[in-house]
Design an enzyme around this catalytic site. Structure first.
Site, PDB file in Angstrom:
ATOM      1  N   THR A 155     120.360  26.784 -15.901  1.00 31.90           N
ATOM      2  CA  THR A 155     121.038  26.656 -17.192  1.00 31.90           C
ATOM      3  C   THR A 155     120.069  27.354 -18.119  1.00 31.90           C
ATOM      4  O   THR A 155     118.910  27.532 -17.778  1.00 31.90           O
ATOM      5  CB  THR A 155     121.186  25.167 -17.591  1.00 31.90           C
ATOM      6  OG1 THR A 155     122.298  24.595 -16.890  1.00 31.90           O
ATOM      7  CG2 THR A 155     121.468  24.959 -19.078  1.00 31.90           C
ATOM      8  N   ARG A 183     134.740  20.472 -12.837  1.00 29.82           N
ATOM      9  CA  ARG A 183     133.740  19.437 -13.118  1.00 29.82           C
ATOM     10  C   ARG A 183     133.062  19.776 -14.467  1.00 29.82           C
ATOM     11  O   ARG A 183     132.782  20.931 -14.762  1.00 29.82           O
ATOM     12  CB  ARG A 183     132.721  19.427 -11.976  1.00 29.82           C
ATOM     13  CG  ARG A 183     131.468  18.601 -12.248  1.00 29.82           C
ATOM     14  CD  ARG A 183     130.266  19.488 -12.387  1.00 29.82           C
ATOM     15  NE  ARG A 183     129.039  18.765 -12.617  1.00 29.82           N
ATOM     16  CZ  ARG A 183     127.949  19.330 -13.134  1.00 29.82           C
ATOM     17  NH1 ARG A 183     127.954  20.606 -13.416  1.00 29.82           N
ATOM     18  NH2 ARG A 183     126.872  18.627 -13.344  1.00 29.82           N
ATOM     19  N   VAL A 184     132.850  18.742 -15.268  1.00 32.37           N
ATOM     20  CA  VAL A 184     132.274  18.974 -16.603  1.00 32.37           C
ATOM     21  C   VAL A 184     130.768  18.743 -16.562  1.00 32.37           C
ATOM     22  O   VAL A 184     130.289  17.695 -16.149  1.00 32.37           O
ATOM     23  CB  VAL A 184     132.945  18.053 -17.651  1.00 32.37           C
ATOM     24  CG1 VAL A 184     132.264  18.189 -19.010  1.00 32.37           C
ATOM     25  CG2 VAL A 184     134.426  18.397 -17.768  1.00 32.37           C
ATOM     26  N   SER A 185     130.026  19.756 -16.997  1.00 31.00           N
ATOM     27  CA  SER A 185     128.559  19.677 -17.042  1.00 31.00           C
ATOM     28  C   SER A 185     128.111  18.934 -18.301  1.00 31.00           C
ATOM     29  O   SER A 185     128.897  18.692 -19.205  1.00 31.00           O
ATOM     30  CB  SER A 185     128.043  21.106 -17.026  1.00 31.00           C
ATOM     31  OG  SER A 185     126.954  21.267 -17.861  1.00 31.00           O
ATOM     32  N   ASP A 186     126.835  18.612 -18.364  1.00 33.11           N
ATOM     33  CA  ASP A 186     126.275  17.996 -19.587  1.00 33.11           C
ATOM     34  C   ASP A 186     126.115  19.010 -20.721  1.00 33.11           C
ATOM     35  O   ASP A 186     125.998  18.631 -21.890  1.00 33.11           O
ATOM     36  CB  ASP A 186     124.876  17.443 -19.284  1.00 33.11           C
ATOM     37  CG  ASP A 186     123.931  18.577 -18.874  1.00 33.11           C
ATOM     38  OD1 ASP A 186     124.130  19.133 -17.778  1.00 33.11           O
ATOM     39  OD2 ASP A 186     123.038  18.927 -19.666  1.00 33.11           O
ATOM     40  N   THR A 204     118.308  20.779 -19.146  1.00 33.82           N
ATOM     41  CA  THR A 204     118.767  21.348 -17.877  1.00 33.82           C
ATOM     42  C   THR A 204     118.553  20.296 -16.801  1.00 33.82           C
ATOM     43  O   THR A 204     117.841  19.319 -17.016  1.00 33.82           O
ATOM     44  CB  THR A 204     118.015  22.658 -17.539  1.00 33.82           C
ATOM     45  OG1 THR A 204     118.527  23.178 -16.297  1.00 33.82           O
ATOM     46  CG2 THR A 204     116.519  22.451 -17.403  1.00 33.82           C
ATOM     47  N   GLY A 207     123.658  17.481 -14.347  1.00 35.13           N
ATOM     48  CA  GLY A 207     124.453  17.090 -15.514  1.00 35.13           C
ATOM     49  C   GLY A 207     124.809  15.614 -15.533  1.00 35.13           C
ATOM     50  O   GLY A 207     124.765  14.966 -16.585  1.00 35.13           O
TER      51      GLY A 207
HETATM   52  N1  ASP Z   1     122.907  20.881 -16.255  1.00 32.22           N
HETATM   53  C1  ASP Z   1     123.709  21.823 -15.529  1.00 32.22           C
HETATM   54  C2  ASP Z   1     124.869  21.126 -14.902  1.00 32.22           C
HETATM   55  O1  ASP Z   1     124.764  20.072 -14.379  1.00 32.22           O
HETATM   56  C3  ASP Z   1     122.984  22.559 -14.439  1.00 32.22           C
HETATM   57  C4  ASP Z   1     121.537  22.809 -14.654  1.00 32.22           C
HETATM   58  O2  ASP Z   1     121.032  22.669 -15.739  1.00 32.22           O
HETATM   59  O3  ASP Z   1     120.896  23.192 -13.686  1.00 32.22           O
HETATM   60  O4  ASP Z   1     125.903  21.675 -14.886  1.00 32.22           O
END
Ligand code: ASP
Length: 280
Positions: A155, A183-186, A204, A207
């Site tokens: 990210t 799917r919804v990320s953070d 990062t 999520g």
């Molecule tokens: N936070 C991101 C997610 O879960 C992925 C990441 O930061 O590596 O979609």
């Protein structure tokens, strides 16, 4: 004026030092460009500019070079928060665009500021964002080889403090890779990206863990209530440990603290305070 950026987690299982070095070099040059830009622009303008540079670099899992979901499609998420006005905007799972952070920037002036899927894409097209396929040959072959998503965490994010003392945060992601479609990320939530007049945070990591820990909003709230950025981050990470959370954050407070913190020491980040610093 201060700026800090991250390029997500460097693959834990990878021994590819070349990629790690390439990421560090890219972060060093992007944070230097971002810091130069900050001299003549607001924190808000700077985080959009800097995250767009990260999205355009295929080493990182955002914009071009993003992870592919389990149905073979790339869906991008990005969010922006203006610490001055406390307005948050974002796009979730938008397809076929180049710079989702710029769509989030565009949305900041609207009443409806977070859009998902087709609606986000329609908004993008109406506002001049042309079709762009962010899949790179490398991501396609990884997808075809069905690599485990845990090999490719990533990210990108940026927090800036400008000459007027205002903060902003921006975060952009291609997600975990091989996830269930949509799917919804953070990243486009206040758990993954948050800023007010006291602090700004970009996250990062996994999520679901970041959302469970309400990480960015929690750290910023603690700083607002009087904690230093380091104390607020360390306390929030101690709580995350209780749920075995996997996360990393970069942040800046108006008191001038620039801080990063991670549950596993593999996050790549760079900051430009007085001097350039690049670490992972
Ligand atoms: N936070 C991101 C997610 O879960 C992925 C990441 O930061 O590596 O979609």
């Amino acid at each position: 004026m201060k700026l800090i950026i991250h390029g997500g987690f460097f693959s834990e299982s990878s021994t590819n030092q070349e990629t790690k070095k390439a990421k560090q070099d890219a972060l060093a040059s992007i944070v230097t460009l971002g810091h130069e830009y900050l001299k003549t622009h607001t924190a808000l303008e700077t985080v959009v500019y800097t995250v767009a540079l990260l999205e355009d670099n295929e080493l990182f899992n955002a914009g071009i070079g993003s992870q592919i979901q389990s149905d073979g499609k790339v869906r991008l998420s990005a969010a922006l928060m203006d610490g001055k006005t406390e307005k948050f905007s974002g796009v979730i799972n938008v397809e076929d665009v180049k710079n989702p952070i710029q769509i989030a920037e565009n949305l900041l002036t609207y009443d409806d500021r977070v859009l998902s899927g087709d609606g986000a894409q329609r908004f993008a097209r109406t506002n001049g964002f042309e079709y762009f396929n962010p899949i790179t040959p490398q991501r396609q072959s990884e997808y075809e080889a069905k690599l485990n998503q845990k090999n490719n965490k990533g990210t990108v994010g940026c927090v800036a403090l400008d000459a007027d003392g205002n903060l902003a945060a921006a975060t952009s992601t291609g997600g975990k890779g091989f996830e269930i479609p949509c799917r919804v990320s953070d990243s486009a939530t206040v758990a993954g990206n948050y800023a007010n007049q006291y602090a700004g945070i970009s996250c990062t990591g996994v999520g679901e863990d970041i959302v469970s820990g309400a990480l960015a909003a929690k750290i910023v709230t603690r700083v607002t209530d009087g904690f230093s950025l380091k104390e607020a981050s360390d306390k929030s990470f101690a709580e995350l440990k209780a749920i075995d959370g996997f996360a990393g954050v970069v942040g800046i407070s108006t008191a001038g603290e620039v801080y990063h913190c991670d549950s596993h020491p593999y996050m790549v980040w760079a900051s430009f305070d007085v001097n350039l610093q690049v670490f992972s």
